[in-house]
Structure formats: C-alpha cells, structure tokens
Design a protein around this motif. Sequence first.
Motif, PDB file in Angstrom:
ATOM      1  N   ASP A 192       1.582  12.230  88.617  1.00 12.61           N
ATOM      2  CA  ASP A 192       0.827  12.104  87.364  1.00 12.61           C
ATOM      3  C   ASP A 192      -0.132  10.919  87.444  1.00 12.61           C
TER       4      ASP A 192
ATOM      5  N   VAL B 152      -3.120  11.906  89.405  1.00 10.52           N
ATOM      6  CA  VAL B 152      -4.020  12.739  88.608  1.00 10.52           C
ATOM      7  C   VAL B 152      -4.845  11.867  87.669  1.00 10.52           C
TER       8      VAL B 152
ATOM      9  N   THR C 250      -6.214  13.458  92.620  1.00  9.29           N
ATOM     10  CA  THR C 250      -5.830  14.853  92.820  1.00  9.29           C
ATOM     11  C   THR C 250      -5.962  15.570  91.480  1.00  9.29           C
ATOM     12  N   SER C 251      -5.866  16.877  91.525  1.00 10.80           N
ATOM     13  CA  SER C 251      -5.952  17.651  90.282  1.00 10.80           C
ATOM     14  C   SER C 251      -4.547  17.931  89.751  1.00 10.80           C
ATOM     15  N   ALA C 252      -4.468  18.259  88.491  1.00 14.63           N
ATOM     16  CA  ALA C 252      -3.174  18.589  87.891  1.00 14.63           C
ATOM     17  C   ALA C 252      -2.568  19.811  88.567  1.00 14.63           C
ATOM     18  N   GLU C 253      -3.402  20.781  88.929  1.00 16.77           N
ATOM     19  CA  GLU C 253      -2.900  21.989  89.597  1.00 16.77           C
ATOM     20  C   GLU C 253      -2.313  21.659  90.956  1.00 16.77           C
ATOM     21  N   ALA C 254      -3.031  20.799  91.730  1.00 15.58           N
ATOM     22  CA  ALA C 254      -2.534  20.431  93.062  1.00 15.58           C
ATOM     23  C   ALA C 254      -1.246  19.642  92.952  1.00 15.58           C
TER      24      ALA C 254
ATOM     25  N   ALA D  27       1.004  19.872  90.622  1.00 16.64           N
ATOM     26  CA  ALA D  27       2.081  20.798  90.260  1.00 16.64           C
ATOM     27  C   ALA D  27       2.575  21.566  91.478  1.00 16.64           C
ATOM     28  N   LEU D  28       1.660  21.961  92.364  1.00 14.67           N
ATOM     29  CA  LEU D  28       2.066  22.671  93.580  1.00 14.67           C
ATOM     30  C   LEU D  28       2.913  21.781  94.484  1.00 14.67           C
TER      31      LEU D  28
ATOM     32  N   ASP E 109       6.358  21.557  93.041  1.00 10.15           N
ATOM     33  CA  ASP E 109       7.088  22.823  93.189  1.00 10.15           C
ATOM     34  C   ASP E 109       7.689  22.980  94.585  1.00 10.15           C
TER      35      ASP E 109
END
Length: 627
Positions: free
Chosen positions: A393, A396, A401-405, A407-408, A411
């Motif tokens: 976080d 971000v 980095t992006s929020a999508e990256a 999250a990946l 995961d």
Amino acid sequence: MATPASPLSPLSSLSPAPLPSPSPRSLGSPDAPGSRPLRKVAVIGLGTMGTGIAEVLTRAGREVVGVDLTDELAARAVSTLAASTARAVRRGRLSEPERSDALARFRATTDLRAAADADLVIEVTPESYETKQQVIRALDAVVAPDAVLATGTNALSVTRLAAGSARPERLLGLHFFNPAPAMRLVEVVSSVLTAPAAVAAVTDLVVELGKEPVAVGDRPGFVADGLLFGYLNRAAAMYESKYASREDIDAAMRLGCGLPMGPLALLDLIGVDTARTVLEALYAASGDRLYAPAPVLGQLGAAGLTGRKTGRGFYTYAERGGAAVVPDALTPGLPGPRTAAGRPVRSVGVAGSGTMASGIAEVFAGAGYEVVLAARSRSKAEAARTRIGASLDRSVARGRTSAEAAALVLDRITPAGGYEAFAPVDLVVEAVAEDLGVKQRLFGVLDGVCRPGAVLATTTSSLPVIACARATDRPEDVIGMHFFNPAPAMKLVEVVRTVLTADDVHATVREVCGGIRRHPVDCGDRAGFIVNALLFPYLNDAVKMVQEHYATPDDVDAAMKLGGGYPMGPFELLDVVGLDVSLAIEKVLHAEFRDPGLAPAPLLEHLVAAGCLGRKSGRGFREHARR
C-alpha cells in the motif's frame, strides 16, 4: 581521505636563498601565531590535493600562492585550477565573474620566498617525515614568526613534525578530504605544543570556507582515515586470500552498505602506495595487526601498479589518472560452457514471520513467484502477510506501483501455519531467529517435509551455513542466501557456498537472484561473509575511538559522512542495527578469526549489559523515542 600529494622530494631546490634585506613584517612581531586574520595563504605542493585546497581558498576570497618544484608542475596547477573552475561555471556553481576573480587571486611559483608574507602556510607534500620536516625548516627561515603553519598529513605525527620546527606552537594539522572543493569535512589537528590561538584562527577559516571543522588530537589517521584505512586493509586482505573477487567485494559494500565506492576501487583512487604508507603509520602507532598492510599492497606498489594515477592497480584503467575501468585478465568474462545448469524454480517457501521473512516473501512474489509464507502458527503467518499488504500500500501511495499490481503480488502469497506446506515448493528460504539451534532444528524439519531436489537456503548473516546443512541428510542442497534489510529495497544477496554445496544448487540461486532483480555476490562459508566481515570491525573500531575519549560519537559520525561519503555514521548505524545484534556478530568474527583486534570493545559490551540496545530500546549511543 589520503590522496597523492605533489612529488616534492628532498627539497634542496625549495630551500630559500638568503633574503636580501628583511622587511619589518618578516622580522616578525610579538603576537602569537593565529592572532591576526588569515587573508593570504601559501600552499606548498600542487598535486591533486594541494591544487584542490588552493581552489577552495581562492573561491572563498583568499589570495593564494602555490609553490612546487618545477615550472611544469606550477603551470599544471594553474591549468588544473582553470579547468576545475570552468566545470563549476558549467554546472552553475560559480559565475564567470567569480571564476575570473578566483583565478586572479592565484599564482604558482617555484620560489619558496613567495610564501614570506603569508598568514597561513599549508604544506601538502608526500607522507614522509624527512620531506615534510625539510619543508617546515625551510619555511621557518622564510615566513613571519606569527604566521601559522599547517601540515596536510593524514598519517604522520603532527607533534613530531612540530618538534622539528623553530616555533612548534604555530604548527598544526589541517586535513582536507579529496576532492577538496566537494568534500565538506576538514580535520583540525592540534598537538600538545599547538597554540590555542592558532587552532581558533584556522577553525574560523574552515568555517568561512563553507566546510565543517572537526577538532581532533594527534594520532595517526585522526578520525576518518583511522577508521577508513583499517576497513580498506581488511578488504585488500580479503581479496588477496581469494575469498571473493574484486568486483564482488566492491559491489557488496556499495549495494549492502550504500557506500559511494567499493573499497578496492577506493584504494586505486587514493593510491595503493599512499594507502600502504598510511597503514604503516597506523600500525607503528597502535601495534594492532589489523593495520599491518596486506602484503598485496606492497606487491602492487613494488610493481608500480599504484592505482588510477598509473593506469593500473586492483583494476585496469583506460588511461593514467582516468576513472574509466577497462577489462583485463581478471574481469569476469561472458558465460562459457556451463558446468552445471540450475534447477527449475517456480514456487518458493519462506520460513518465518518477522520483518526479514515478510520482505523476502514480498520480493519473490513481486517477481512473479508463487510464495508459501509459513510460520509456527497460522496467525503469525497471516500477520506477516498483512504486513506485506501494508508495505505494498505504501508503494502504491508513493507511485511506485499500481493498486492492481500490488493486489496481484499479495495474491501470490499463501500463509501457512506449519512447514509441511513447503512439501511442493522448489526453493525454501528460511528467515527465522539468528540462533544456530533454532535454525538447525528448522533444517531438520525441512529435510523431512521438502521434496527431493528442493533447494534449501538460509539467510543467516553470521552463522555457519555448513552447520545448517549438516542438520539435513542432503547437505549438497543447502546454500546461504543472505538478503539485506529492508529486503524490498536492498539489491544485494550474498550467495554462500559450503564445501558440500552442489554446483547446480549454486547455479540455481544465481539464476533466481537474476529473476528477482537482485545482485548476487559469491563468497565462502566463513563468519561475516563479505559485508559484515568488513563492516563490523569498522564499527568496533569506532566504538574504541569513543571509548578512548579521542572523539565523540557526533564527531565520528560527522567525519565518516562528510569525509568518507557514508550514508550514515557508525554510531547512527549501530543504534539502527541494534547494539546487541552488533555485539553478537563481533563475537562471532572474533571467535572465527581469533584476532585480538576483533575483540568487541568493552564499551559496547557494557551498553548491551545495561540494556542500551539502540533505537529499539530507546537508548544506545544516543537517546531515541521508544517505538
């Protein structure tokens, strides 16, 4: 930092001729040295350092006369000063009128009598008692009795030099660092003979020059070089023993400690011969064998391979005096026929739940690996994964980095409450407590749960990797993979082979380091590896310096940051690392190498015994707000 001085030799050519008829000024005055403003300065010796000091003085409005042995050397100093100030103009650090004024304030000559009306004379000649004493005696016959004399030595006794002068009370040390126009530190060195007024006048001048003066007593190396050269000597000895390559030693200290240069590259810049001279003086004064020059320094010097100034030292350079390194016989070549191929690694297990384990898991997941993060309980593993989420976080929020990256990445990390979850993984990296018994028990567990062919790595920074390997029935699969804290930011990994590590395991870890965008350096399985084996004796030396009341922690930290370009001073770093952690590593180094000079400083032991552990306890060498 020591640098090559001008090649003034026996100085018969600089001995002053009889002055025809002394002026009233040259007859002297009853005033003490330093009692008048230091407006005109003479610099004796116009090598790299002397010319740099002259530039600093002229740019600060002082009239400067430079003296050297030949017209050629004098002319070269004028050209060097012109070129250096032109660069300053191009970089916006100096205006063209300021440059013209500075150049007008400088003249160079071969006549020592040009220093007759100087208020301050700074000698920057080679590190030789004979040479410097000849210069000082010659100046005694020329300059006014109330002028201040300063020696630029960083290795010789200022007291001994002063004792050979007609007026020892006016001589002190004035140690600039290279390059003088850029480096802010100046060590002002007084002996038991130095007049306080001379020290005060020179200290005021240093402040007017925009530099940071640090007052020190007379001992070889003073503060900065006293710490720096022990570290450089240990690096030279490490290279000589073939423990690690020159490239890996230098990369380890740059990437692992944030230093501006690696130690062997720095030795080439300073001059291998100059470094050996400094170390000889340090050893003569201390008797500490850690300062006894590594034989490789003498061998390189005898061969004329003294560093950049000759075009070759530890490295080979494109030209004499240049900084561009060119390949030579020792340069690692392009990969040839491989003796072993690495094992495929698609999934990684990380053992532990602390800061280091979380950081390592984040690094692997960020590089696309599936990661199992296992701890002694599910709750600890989940807490570690939550910590990774917070770190992502922050990345971000900072636009890294992006929020999508992010999250990946998160995961890809699966928390587990037991090490049996490592059964399918290809590589396990343990980052549990730095306790050999704890690690050995863990490796025994890993031996039972991990599949055949899995690579087992330890992140230990000070314990023997072979002891972890022998806790398994597959020691050939075990290797050291020492990450640095914080793992997501630090780019270095020390790859530690034992005598039993298989070639394909070593190849695997080297390939994995490339996959996670980390720089691997190879080293053998001995205490401290590269970084800690060089870093912690330096930290210990700093503690001894304070313990002996030679300098304060603030002065030592300032000296290493301003004079050595270190990102943190040694006492700042000790408080961050933890005094207890530092003591433990120093004890391991002392036990491994059995060198009395590596014994932990008693002051460090006393602070740890008192619970003063650094930032984490609220007090170490300084007071800190409790976390």
